[in-house]
Design an enzyme around this catalytic site. Structure first.
Site, short mmCIF file in Angstrom:
data_model
loop_
_atom_site.label_atom_id
_atom_site.label_comp_id
_atom_site.label_asym_id
_atom_site.label_seq_id
_atom_site.Cartn_x
_atom_site.Cartn_y
_atom_site.Cartn_z
N LYS A 30 -9.71 7.03 4.40
CA LYS A 30 -9.73 7.23 2.95
C LYS A 30 -9.59 5.91 2.20
O LYS A 30 -8.82 5.78 1.25
CB LYS A 30 -8.64 8.22 2.53
CG LYS A 30 -8.81 9.60 3.20
CD LYS A 30 -7.72 10.56 2.78
CE LYS A 30 -7.90 11.91 3.45
NZ LYS A 30 -7.63 11.88 4.91
N ARG A 31 -10.38 4.93 2.60
CA ARG A 31 -10.36 3.62 1.96
C ARG A 31 -11.21 3.65 0.69
O ARG A 31 -11.97 4.57 0.44
CB ARG A 31 -10.86 2.55 2.93
CG ARG A 31 -10.01 2.37 4.18
CD ARG A 31 -8.59 1.97 3.84
NE ARG A 31 -7.89 1.38 4.98
CZ ARG A 31 -6.98 2.00 5.71
NH1 ARG A 31 -6.65 3.24 5.43
NH2 ARG A 31 -6.39 1.40 6.72
#
Length: 275
Positions: free
Chosen positions: A93-94
């Site tokens: 979830k960058r």
């Protein structure tokens, strides 16, 4: 892995199961703690037990980062152990501005830099195109963009109305300008099953990564009926319900039984809805 290669695996194995390797050292069977690398040993046995019944593995990076350098070592060994036939997802979830996103992309896609070589990574779209495009600069790698998630707080922002549609719908529409169905997937939570028909009108051909089946209570039949397309178009993730199905010496056998049960159900839905 290409779009067609993924669909070929799904068709051959009659499953669209993704096993989430959310491995918490505090929850794994106690007899593994005597191993040199308990997390890797747990993952290795889970992979051996479930590989026949799934097409993908998704380590949640937080569980490994929390262990520091040792966790990253366990992650790298786990990734190397996953069969090449299986689609790999870095659930990280960058998402940050260009230069920083480029470094995140290098982390998960460039084995000469970090030792990691995932097929895909989950990315948050909140900062817009320049936070996503650096991940798409790697050939044959996928971005899995957060769209409509399964957590309670998803409605805080994702369902806010922007003109005549929800914010998550705008994410689906605008992001298609960045990449096609052969490079981009979307996260849509299984608990959001009533939205799948609408989502399919916006992204008819894309794969959807669907967490929330199993421990979170999502309905696999509803997800399959409303979310499947002619190439299946679904990777349904189950984590805790499989990897923690047992906590004794036979934990991997319990995991295999749970994965088999899901695969059998998926085979039925592929025959019914993948047309």
């Amino acid at each position: 892995m290409t779009y067609q290669e993924l669909f070929t695996q799904i068709s051959a194995k009659k499953t669209y199961l993704c096993v989430g390797l959310d491995t918490d050292i505090r929850k794994i069977p106690s007899h593994l703690l005597q191993e040199a690398d308990p997390v890797f040993e747990f993952n290795k046995q889970i992979i051996d037990a479930t590989a026949d019944y799934c097409v993908s593995y998704k380590p949640n990076i937080a569980f490994y980062e929390a262990m520091g350098a040792k966790g990253w070592e366990s992650l790298q060994k786990t990734l190397e152990y996953i069969p090449a036939t299986h689609f790999t997802i870095a659930d990280a979830k960058r998402g940050d501005i260009g230069n920083t996103s480029g470094l995140y992309a290098r982390t998960f896609f460039d084995p000469t830099s970090s030792g990691l070589n995932f097929d895909s990574v989950t990315v948050a779209p909140y900062m817009g195109s320049d936070s996503v495009i650096p991940f798409l600069e790697y050939e044959n790698k996928w971005v899995i963009l957060l769209a409509l998630t399964s957590n309670i707080g998803s409605s805080d922002f994702q369902r806010l109305q922007v003109e005549d549609s929800s914010l998550y719908e705008q994410v689906l529409k605008i992001s298609q300008e960045w990449a096609g169905a052969d490079r981009m997937m979307y996260v849509v939570g299984a608990t959001q099953a009533p939205e799948f028909e609408k989502i399919r009108t916006i992204v008819p051909d894309h794969f959807l990564l669907v967490p929330g089946v199993g421990a979170q209570g999502g309905d696999l039949e509803e997800v399959s009926r409303f979310g499947m397309n002619s190439h299946c178009g679904l990777l349904v993730n189950a984590s805790r319900s499989i990897i923690y199905a047992g906590n004794g010496i036979d934990f991997s056998q319990k995991a295999r039984q749970e994965a088999f049960k899901i695969q059998q159900e998926m085979a039925t839905y592929l025959d019914l809805y993948c047309k």
